[in-house]
Design a protein around this motif. Structure first.
Motif, PDB file in Angstrom:
ATOM      1  N   SER A 183       0.825  -1.213   0.000  1.00 38.14           N
ATOM      2  CA  SER A 183       0.000   0.000   0.000  1.00 38.14           C
ATOM      3  C   SER A 183       0.854   1.256   0.000  1.00 38.14           C
ATOM      4  O   SER A 183       0.497   2.257  -0.626  1.00 38.14           O
ATOM      5  CB  SER A 183      -1.005   0.005   1.154  1.00 38.14           C
ATOM      6  OG  SER A 183      -0.423  -0.453   2.327  1.00 38.14           O
ATOM      7  N   SER A 184       1.995   1.203   0.668  1.00 35.29           N
ATOM      8  CA  SER A 184       2.876   2.367   0.659  1.00 35.29           C
ATOM      9  C   SER A 184       3.425   2.649  -0.741  1.00 35.29           C
ATOM     10  O   SER A 184       3.471   3.799  -1.184  1.00 35.29           O
ATOM     11  CB  SER A 184       4.022   2.165   1.650  1.00 35.29           C
ATOM     12  OG  SER A 184       4.939   3.222   1.559  1.00 35.29           O
ATOM     13  N   VAL A 185       3.817   1.603  -1.455  1.00 34.38           N
ATOM     14  CA  VAL A 185       4.383   1.790  -2.803  1.00 34.38           C
ATOM     15  C   VAL A 185       3.310   2.352  -3.745  1.00 34.38           C
ATOM     16  O   VAL A 185       3.556   3.284  -4.511  1.00 34.38           O
ATOM     17  CB  VAL A 185       4.953   0.467  -3.361  1.00 34.38           C
ATOM     18  CG1 VAL A 185       5.415   0.638  -4.800  1.00 34.38           C
ATOM     19  CG2 VAL A 185       6.115  -0.017  -2.492  1.00 34.38           C
ATOM     20  N   ARG A 186       2.107   1.808  -3.653  1.00 31.18           N
ATOM     21  CA  ARG A 186       1.041   2.303  -4.509  1.00 31.18           C
ATOM     22  C   ARG A 186       0.740   3.774  -4.225  1.00 31.18           C
ATOM     23  O   ARG A 186       0.589   4.586  -5.143  1.00 31.18           O
ATOM     24  CB  ARG A 186      -0.219   1.467  -4.273  1.00 31.18           C
ATOM     25  CG  ARG A 186      -1.374   1.899  -5.116  1.00 31.18           C
ATOM     26  CD  ARG A 186      -2.658   1.400  -4.514  1.00 31.18           C
ATOM     27  NE  ARG A 186      -3.678   1.182  -5.520  1.00 31.18           N
ATOM     28  CZ  ARG A 186      -4.804   0.519  -5.265  1.00 31.18           C
ATOM     29  NH1 ARG A 186      -5.003  -0.006  -4.077  1.00 31.18           N
ATOM     30  NH2 ARG A 186      -5.714   0.387  -6.190  1.00 31.18           N
ATOM     31  N   ASP A 187       0.667   4.135  -2.937  1.00 29.38           N
ATOM     32  CA  ASP A 187       0.382   5.523  -2.580  1.00 29.38           C
ATOM     33  C   ASP A 187       1.518   6.451  -3.013  1.00 29.38           C
ATOM     34  O   ASP A 187       1.275   7.598  -3.391  1.00 29.38           O
ATOM     35  CB  ASP A 187       0.156   5.659  -1.068  1.00 29.38           C
ATOM     36  CG  ASP A 187      -1.152   4.998  -0.633  1.00 29.38           C
ATOM     37  OD1 ASP A 187      -1.877   4.484  -1.503  1.00 29.38           O
ATOM     38  OD2 ASP A 187      -1.441   4.988   0.572  1.00 29.38           O
ATOM     39  N   SER A 188       2.743   5.964  -2.948  1.00 30.37           N
ATOM     40  CA  SER A 188       3.869   6.781  -3.408  1.00 30.37           C
ATOM     41  C   SER A 188       3.743   7.068  -4.895  1.00 30.37           C
ATOM     42  O   SER A 188       4.013   8.179  -5.356  1.00 30.37           O
ATOM     43  CB  SER A 188       5.205   6.082  -3.145  1.00 30.37           C
ATOM     44  OG  SER A 188       5.471   6.063  -1.758  1.00 30.37           O
ATOM     45  N   ASP A 189       3.324   6.067  -5.647  1.00 33.72           N
ATOM     46  CA  ASP A 189       3.157   6.280  -7.084  1.00 33.72           C
ATOM     47  C   ASP A 189       2.083   7.334  -7.349  1.00 33.72           C
ATOM     48  O   ASP A 189       2.209   8.165  -8.248  1.00 33.72           O
ATOM     49  CB  ASP A 189       2.790   4.965  -7.783  1.00 33.72           C
ATOM     50  CG  ASP A 189       2.898   5.119  -9.289  1.00 33.72           C
ATOM     51  OD1 ASP A 189       4.034   5.250  -9.778  1.00 33.72           O
ATOM     52  OD2 ASP A 189       1.863   5.156  -9.973  1.00 33.72           O
ATOM     53  N   ARG A 190       1.058   7.297  -6.538  1.00 36.37           N
ATOM     54  CA  ARG A 190      -0.017   8.270  -6.644  1.00 36.37           C
ATOM     55  C   ARG A 190       0.504   9.689  -6.382  1.00 36.37           C
ATOM     56  O   ARG A 190       0.204  10.629  -7.112  1.00 36.37           O
ATOM     57  CB  ARG A 190      -1.069   7.886  -5.608  1.00 36.37           C
ATOM     58  CG  ARG A 190      -2.380   8.555  -5.678  1.00 36.37           C
ATOM     59  CD  ARG A 190      -3.293   7.854  -6.639  1.00 36.37           C
ATOM     60  NE  ARG A 190      -4.438   8.705  -6.935  1.00 36.37           N
ATOM     61  CZ  ARG A 190      -5.551   8.748  -6.198  1.00 36.37           C
ATOM     62  NH1 ARG A 190      -5.681   7.974  -5.150  1.00 36.37           N
ATOM     63  NH2 ARG A 190      -6.525   9.565  -6.521  1.00 36.37           N
ATOM     64  N   ILE A 191       1.311   9.803  -5.333  1.00 41.15           N
ATOM     65  CA  ILE A 191       1.878  11.116  -4.988  1.00 41.15           C
ATOM     66  C   ILE A 191       2.829  11.602  -6.085  1.00 41.15           C
ATOM     67  O   ILE A 191       2.858  12.779  -6.423  1.00 41.15           O
ATOM     68  CB  ILE A 191       2.598  11.036  -3.607  1.00 41.15           C
ATOM     69  CG1 ILE A 191       1.605  11.321  -2.470  1.00 41.15           C
ATOM     70  CG2 ILE A 191       3.778  11.985  -3.512  1.00 41.15           C
ATOM     71  CD1 ILE A 191       1.085  12.749  -2.382  1.00 41.15           C
ATOM     72  N   ILE A 192       3.580  10.684  -6.672  1.00 44.65           N
ATOM     73  CA  ILE A 192       4.484  11.068  -7.769  1.00 44.65           C
ATOM     74  C   ILE A 192       3.649  11.637  -8.930  1.00 44.65           C
ATOM     75  O   ILE A 192       4.006  12.656  -9.521  1.00 44.65           O
ATOM     76  CB  ILE A 192       5.345   9.861  -8.213  1.00 44.65           C
ATOM     77  CG1 ILE A 192       6.330   9.486  -7.101  1.00 44.65           C
ATOM     78  CG2 ILE A 192       6.111  10.188  -9.502  1.00 44.65           C
ATOM     79  CD1 ILE A 192       7.047   8.150  -7.311  1.00 44.65           C
ATOM     80  N   GLY A 193       2.500  11.016  -9.196  1.00 43.01           N
ATOM     81  CA  GLY A 193       1.596  11.531 -10.229  1.00 43.01           C
ATOM     82  C   GLY A 193       1.135  12.947  -9.907  1.00 43.01           C
ATOM     83  O   GLY A 193       1.046  13.804 -10.794  1.00 43.01           O
ATOM     84  N   ILE A 194       0.862  13.195  -8.631  1.00 46.07           N
ATOM     85  CA  ILE A 194       0.408  14.529  -8.214  1.00 46.07           C
ATOM     86  C   ILE A 194       1.546  15.549  -8.332  1.00 46.07           C
ATOM     87  O   ILE A 194       1.333  16.681  -8.752  1.00 46.07           O
ATOM     88  CB  ILE A 194      -0.182  14.466  -6.787  1.00 46.07           C
ATOM     89  CG1 ILE A 194      -1.503  13.688  -6.843  1.00 46.07           C
ATOM     90  CG2 ILE A 194      -0.404  15.857  -6.207  1.00 46.07           C
ATOM     91  CD1 ILE A 194      -2.131  13.385  -5.510  1.00 46.07           C
ATOM     92  N   LEU A 195       2.768  15.138  -7.995  1.00 43.68           N
ATOM     93  CA  LEU A 195       3.925  16.027  -8.172  1.00 43.68           C
ATOM     94  C   LEU A 195       4.034  16.437  -9.644  1.00 43.68           C
ATOM     95  O   LEU A 195       4.378  17.577  -9.963  1.00 43.68           O
ATOM     96  CB  LEU A 195       5.221  15.331  -7.738  1.00 43.68           C
ATOM     97  CG  LEU A 195       5.404  15.027  -6.243  1.00 43.68           C
ATOM     98  CD1 LEU A 195       6.613  14.124  -6.028  1.00 43.68           C
ATOM     99  CD2 LEU A 195       5.559  16.310  -5.429  1.00 43.68           C
ATOM    100  N   HIS A 196       3.729  15.477 -10.531  1.00 41.38           N
ATOM    101  CA  HIS A 196       3.823  15.729 -11.979  1.00 41.38           C
ATOM    102  C   HIS A 196       2.720  16.641 -12.505  1.00 41.38           C
ATOM    103  O   HIS A 196       2.875  17.240 -13.558  1.00 41.38           O
ATOM    104  CB  HIS A 196       3.729  14.405 -12.753  1.00 41.38           C
ATOM    105  CG  HIS A 196       4.946  13.560 -12.609  1.00 41.38           C
ATOM    106  ND1 HIS A 196       5.040  12.280 -13.100  1.00 41.38           N
ATOM    107  CD2 HIS A 196       6.125  13.818 -12.000  1.00 41.38           C
ATOM    108  CE1 HIS A 196       6.221  11.788 -12.805  1.00 41.38           C
ATOM    109  NE2 HIS A 196       6.892  12.703 -12.130  1.00 41.38           N
TER     110      HIS A 196
END
Ligand SMILES: Nc1ncnc2c1ncn2[C@@H]1O[C@H](COP(=O)(O)OP(=O)(O)O)[C@@H](O)[C@H]1O
Ligand SMILES: [Mg+2]
Lengths: 84, 269
Positions: free
Chosen positions: B147-160
């Motif tokens: 769940s942490s890895v998935r949420d990190s990917d989500r946050i990376i998308g938001i940074l983008h």
């Protein structure tokens, strides 16, 4: 040489590789979702109206997606037509 | 030019505050004038981790609302000369943060500070968006867990897509992966995602790997940023990460389990 103990160890499924596989699939899916342009839902709705004029289809018989490669974008439209 | 670094993750409890305190302290130890801002409005904790909870008079929201000056709200660290903390409000909620208000405070801080470290709240809502909006660099704190890895990917998308740099078409935020609570032994047993697995999925450069460590709890009990515990594994791992953030090359450490004796290997321990 594999020992007696290794035998029991290797019998257990490697849960980390299961985790990696599941993550790769879901993350790829979610990335493609968020790269979709904002107008896509509206486009999907309008296309559905047009198609409905000719054939009986429901909202979930149509799926639409845009795939971006390096130098071109492909609009992919899938419509499931009713059986005759 | 001040550099704004957001420490973010999406998921809660992965080590953002621990990392913000360690990185902020590490930058200040290198002589850089640094401030760590707690963006977790309503749930402030950075003050406890940095041992200044009894010195909070005014907070970030007071400054945003012009109820206090920045100098009144900033708390000077007692251990490290060039380190300051800007605490979050405990009584307001995240709606008290406005983009204009946050920008005003950041502009004023940028006049005197070299590094501004933003400790993000969990989630992908307002508080987290505010913490990352103005960032130049992002430390994406991730645990080796699905769940942490998935949420990190989500946050990376938001940074983008939702940061100021993205919205104004500037050079993108520089992203760093910080893998924390890493247990090399469980990785070797195939029970935990390894560094390479997480890197394969998230595909951003690796800033460091912080091992799961008893030192972290011991330090937070006492309000000591773990990087000051220079004998501890986690302290040294953060120290390496700060060096890399400043552009030094350091080999990764703490990636393999300490060798165990025969009996421990046989019977666990
Ligand atoms: N490397 C680590 N080893 C052991 N415990 C850790 C480590 N990093 C963080 N923790 C613990 O995890 C919990 C959550 O950490 P915290 O920094 O508050 O996370 P967040 O700010 O992301 O919610 C705390 O109890 C902290 O002590
Ligand atoms: Mg926190």
């Amino acid at each position: 040489m594999a020992s007696f103990f290794d035998y029991f160890r290797s019998r257990k499924p490697n849960s980390a590789s299961v985790a990696k596989e599941r993550l790769q699939i879901i993350v790829a899916h979610e990335r493609s979702q968020r790269q979709q342009p904002d107008y896509l839902p509206a486009l999907q709705k309008e296309l559905l109206e047009v198609i409905k004029k000719y054939v009986q289809v429901a909202q979930d018989d149509i799926s639409i997606q845009i795939d971006n490669t390096d130098n071109c974008s492909v609009l992919e439209l899938n419509i499931t037509l009713p059986e005759k | 030019m001040a550099k704004i670094i957001v420490v973010t993750s999406g998921k809660g409890g992965v080590g953002k505050t621990t990392s913000s305190a360690a990185i902020g302290t590490g930058l200040a130890l290198r002589g850089h004038k640094t401030v760590v801002i707690d963006f977790d409005v309503g749930l402030r904790n950075l003050d406890l981790i940095m041992n200044c909870e009894r010195r909070v008079v005014y907070d970030f929201i007071n400054v945003v609302n012009n109820e206090a000056t920045l100098n009144q709200a900033l708390i000077k660290d007692k251990r490290v000369e060039t380190l300051y903390i800007l605490p979050a409000s405990q009584t307001r909620d995240k709606d008290a943060l406005t983009r204009e208000g946050v920008e005003k405070v950041l502009i004023e801080l940028a006049e005197t500070f070299e590094y501004i470290v933003c400790d993000s709240p969990a989630g992908i809502e307002k508080g987290a968006l505010m913490a990352l909006y103005f960032a130049d660099e992002a430390v994406v704190v991730t645990n080796p867990e699905v769940s942490s890895v998935r949420d990190s990917d989500r946050i990376i998308g938001i940074l983008h897509s939702k940061s100021r740099r993205a919205e104004t078409g500037q050079e993108p935020i520089k992203e760093h992966l910080l893998l924390t609570r890493y247990d090399p032994e469980r990785v070797e047993l195939g029970e935990m995602l390894g560094v390479k697995d997480v890197q394969d999925i998230l595909a951003i450069p690796l800033l460091g790997v912080i091992p799961e460590s008893e030192a972290v709890l011991k330090c937070s009990n006492q309000g000591i940023p773990v990087i000051l515990e220079s004998q501890s594994d986690a302290g040294q791992a953060y120290e390496d990460a700060v060096s890399r953030l400043l552009g030094d090359e350091r080999p990764m450490r703490f990636l393999t389990a300490p060798k165990k004796g025969f009996f421990k290997r046989m019977f666990g321990g």
